[in-house]
Design a protein around this motif. Structure first.
Motif, short mmCIF file in Angstrom:
data_model
loop_
_atom_site.label_atom_id
_atom_site.label_comp_id
_atom_site.label_asym_id
_atom_site.label_seq_id
_atom_site.Cartn_x
_atom_site.Cartn_y
_atom_site.Cartn_z
N VAL A 218 -6.30 -10.59 12.00
CA VAL A 218 -7.45 -9.87 11.73
C VAL A 218 -8.64 -10.40 11.93
CG1 VAL A 218 -8.58 -8.93 9.40
CG2 VAL A 218 -6.11 -9.34 9.35
N VAL A 219 -9.65 -9.45 12.40
CA VAL A 219 -10.95 -9.52 12.96
C VAL A 219 -11.74 -9.44 11.60
CG1 VAL A 219 -12.99 -9.09 14.48
CG2 VAL A 219 -10.63 -9.02 15.21
N THR A 220 -12.56 -10.63 11.04
CA THR A 220 -13.45 -10.47 10.07
C THR A 220 -14.83 -10.14 10.41
OG1 THR A 220 -13.70 -12.83 9.96
CG2 THR A 220 -11.89 -11.70 8.82
N THR A 221 -15.23 -10.30 11.50
CA THR A 221 -16.72 -9.87 12.11
C THR A 221 -16.80 -8.49 12.48
OG1 THR A 221 -16.86 -12.13 12.91
CG2 THR A 221 -18.53 -10.49 13.55
N ASP A 222 -17.71 -7.97 11.86
CA ASP A 222 -18.15 -6.40 12.14
C ASP A 222 -18.41 -6.23 13.64
OD1 ASP A 222 -17.56 -5.51 9.61
OD2 ASP A 222 -19.48 -5.71 9.07
N SER A 223 -18.51 -5.10 14.18
CA SER A 223 -19.19 -4.78 15.43
C SER A 223 -20.47 -4.99 15.62
CB SER A 223 -18.71 -3.19 15.93
OG SER A 223 -19.21 -2.50 15.03
N TYR A 224 -20.81 -5.34 16.96
CA TYR A 224 -22.25 -5.43 17.24
C TYR A 224 -22.85 -4.31 17.76
CZ TYR A 224 -21.40 -10.74 16.67
OH TYR A 224 -20.84 -11.83 16.16
N ARG A 225 -24.00 -3.71 17.20
CA ARG A 225 -24.53 -2.63 17.70
C ARG A 225 -25.99 -2.69 18.26
NH1 ARG A 225 -22.30 2.16 15.34
NH2 ARG A 225 -20.71 1.88 14.36
N ASN A 226 -26.34 -2.00 19.04
CA ASN A 226 -27.87 -2.04 19.60
C ASN A 226 -28.36 -3.42 20.19
OD1 ASN A 226 -27.87 1.03 19.11
ND2 ASN A 226 -28.52 0.28 16.83
N MET A 227 -27.54 -4.00 20.99
CA MET A 227 -27.75 -5.24 21.33
C MET A 227 -28.72 -5.25 22.57
SD MET A 227 -23.92 -7.04 21.16
CE MET A 227 -24.49 -8.63 21.21
N GLY A 228 -29.20 -3.94 23.02
CA GLY A 228 -30.15 -3.98 24.13
C GLY A 228 -29.51 -4.10 25.55
N VAL A 229 -30.18 -4.77 26.42
CA VAL A 229 -29.62 -4.50 27.93
C VAL A 229 -29.57 -5.94 28.51
CG1 VAL A 229 -30.73 -2.48 28.28
CG2 VAL A 229 -32.19 -4.62 28.86
#
Length: 418
Positions: A218-229
């Motif tokens: 199980v992955v307990t960390t949420d997805s990362y969003r809008n991390m830039g370029v």
């Protein structure tokens, strides 16, 4: 004079007619441009929001359309119809037209739509049309709305690759928690590239990065969003916390790293293998488990059979009627396949003709995960002790027995000679 007077009269009359016609034209135009209405209702249509924003290429986008009655009466039979244009298509053409009945003055109704954005859509602003009427049979009114597609106003050509996968601890045990760190690198070596005579920047966009679970992890960390370029040759490390299920089997679990880039073309998916092993500390007697009399020594070989380095390794023996020194042997760090020999002094405090059942407690850490294993399949054999005070008696008895045997032999010979 008379002619001049007639001219003036005709001029005034013409002017009055022109004023009259001008007023009629204004009234007519006001009637023509009035919004859709019914029984005194005037409708105002807006898209309140859409998600995701901006809409993503090759995926669905949800729209919420608000219809408000701004007139002085009730709009009796309100219908709206969404008319998509490329690159948008409705999830079902049957959902294009929706009717929620009447809308009272000052009230609103909300309509929901789902559109699919074509996989070959270009990033930028695209239009959809919504038409509406306040009652059945009334004239339809139309309004265009803009939907932003893609994540940027520029078209990037940077390409990301998965450079490294690191797991801490390196190999997990069922029930363990760990951290998976992933390194992404922009493979571009210069800041711009020319394709078909057009210049593009080589930044790589990270709109969303998600690590998807497997059956055993199980992955307990949420997805990362809008991390830039990421610029050319730049890298980024992204970490996720994971937990292995207690019933996971030996082998390799496969997670999926899903990247959403600047457009559908630059989305990516990678396989992330994670090793799981049930192996741990193994304890083997290096000498027979036998104590002579009141005590002695016992010795074990301790091996790390796991593929990770263990820390804080310690062994504690326990047995009824035996005292061990040291009570617990602390080994510390053990590399994979490392063997360590340990020894305990033993004092027998209670006699037992059947020996003593030995319980070995092995404790260690795999990363931050504490493990304890108990081995219960060993027996310490304890030899009986001969009391010191009885040694002379035994010797005397043995001597008397010898005399009897010799005497009996002599007597037997004499009888045969006679």
């Amino acid at each position: 004079m008379r002619c001049q007077h007639e001219v003036r009269i005709m001029t005034k009359s013409t002017a009055n007619q022109l004023r009259y016609l001008f007023v009629l034209a204004i009234l007519a135009s006001a009637i023509t441009i009035a919004p859709a209405s019914a029984a005194g209702g005037a409708l105002k249509v807006d898209i309140t929001r859409y998600e995701p924003y901006p809409a993503e290429i090759g995926k669905y986008v949800d729209l919420w359309v608000s219809v408000k009655n701004t007139g002085g009466g009730t709009a009796e039979d309100v219908t709206i119809e969404l008319m998509p244009k490329y690159p948008f298509t409705l999830d079902s053409s049957d959902n294009a037209r929706q009717n929620k009945g009447s809308i009272g003055t000052g009230f609103s109704a909300m309509y929901e739509y789902r559109l699919f954005v074509a996989a070959d859509a270009k990033p930028g602003t695209h239009e959809i049309t919504i038409r509406y009427q306040g009652e059945k049979g009334a004239t339809w009114s139309e309004k265009d709305f803009e939907i932003k597609v893609g994540t940027d106003t520029f078209d990037s050509r940077g390409t990301l690759k998965l450079d490294a996968i690191t797991t801490d601890p390196e190999v997990l045990i069922p029930g363990d928690k760990g951290t998976v760190t992933l390194t992404l690198t922009n493979t571009a070596s210069q800041y711009s590239v020319t394709i078909d005579g057009k210049d593009y920047d080589t930044n790589a966009q990270l709109n969303e990065v998600e690590l998807a679970r497997s059956d055993g992890i199980v992955v307990t960390t949420d997805s990362y969003r809008n991390m830039g370029v990421l610029g050319p040759d730049d890298s980024i490390e992204i970490s996720y916390n994971v937990q292995v299920s207690d019933d996971a089997e030996d082998g390799t679990e496969h997670l999926n790293l899903v990247l959403t880039g600047s457009s559908h073309t630059y989305n990516a998916k990678w396989d992330i293998p994670i090793k799981v092993e049930t192996a741990g500390i193994k304890i083997i007697p290096s000498k027979p488990l036998k104590l002579a009399g009141d005590g002695g020594k016992i010795e074990f070989d301790v091996a790390n059979t796991h593929s990770s380095t263990f820390t804080s390794v310690s062994i504690e023996p326990r047995a009824d009627g035996i005292t061990f020194t040291p009570t617990e042997y602390f080994i510390g760090t053990m590399e994979p396949d490392e063997l360590f020999t340990i020894e305990f002094d033993c004092e027998v405090t209670e006699k037992s003709s059947d020996g003593a059942d030995l319980h070995l407690y092995s404790e260690y850490r795999n990363g931050n995960n504490r493990h304890e294993v108990i081995l219960n399949n060993r027996v310490i054999e304890i030899e009986p002790v001969v009391p010191e005070g009885n040694s002379s008696t035994v010797m005397i008895g043995a001597a008397l027995l010898l005399v009897v045997v010799v005497g009996a032999g002599i007597y037997h010979r004499k009888r045969r000679g006679a």
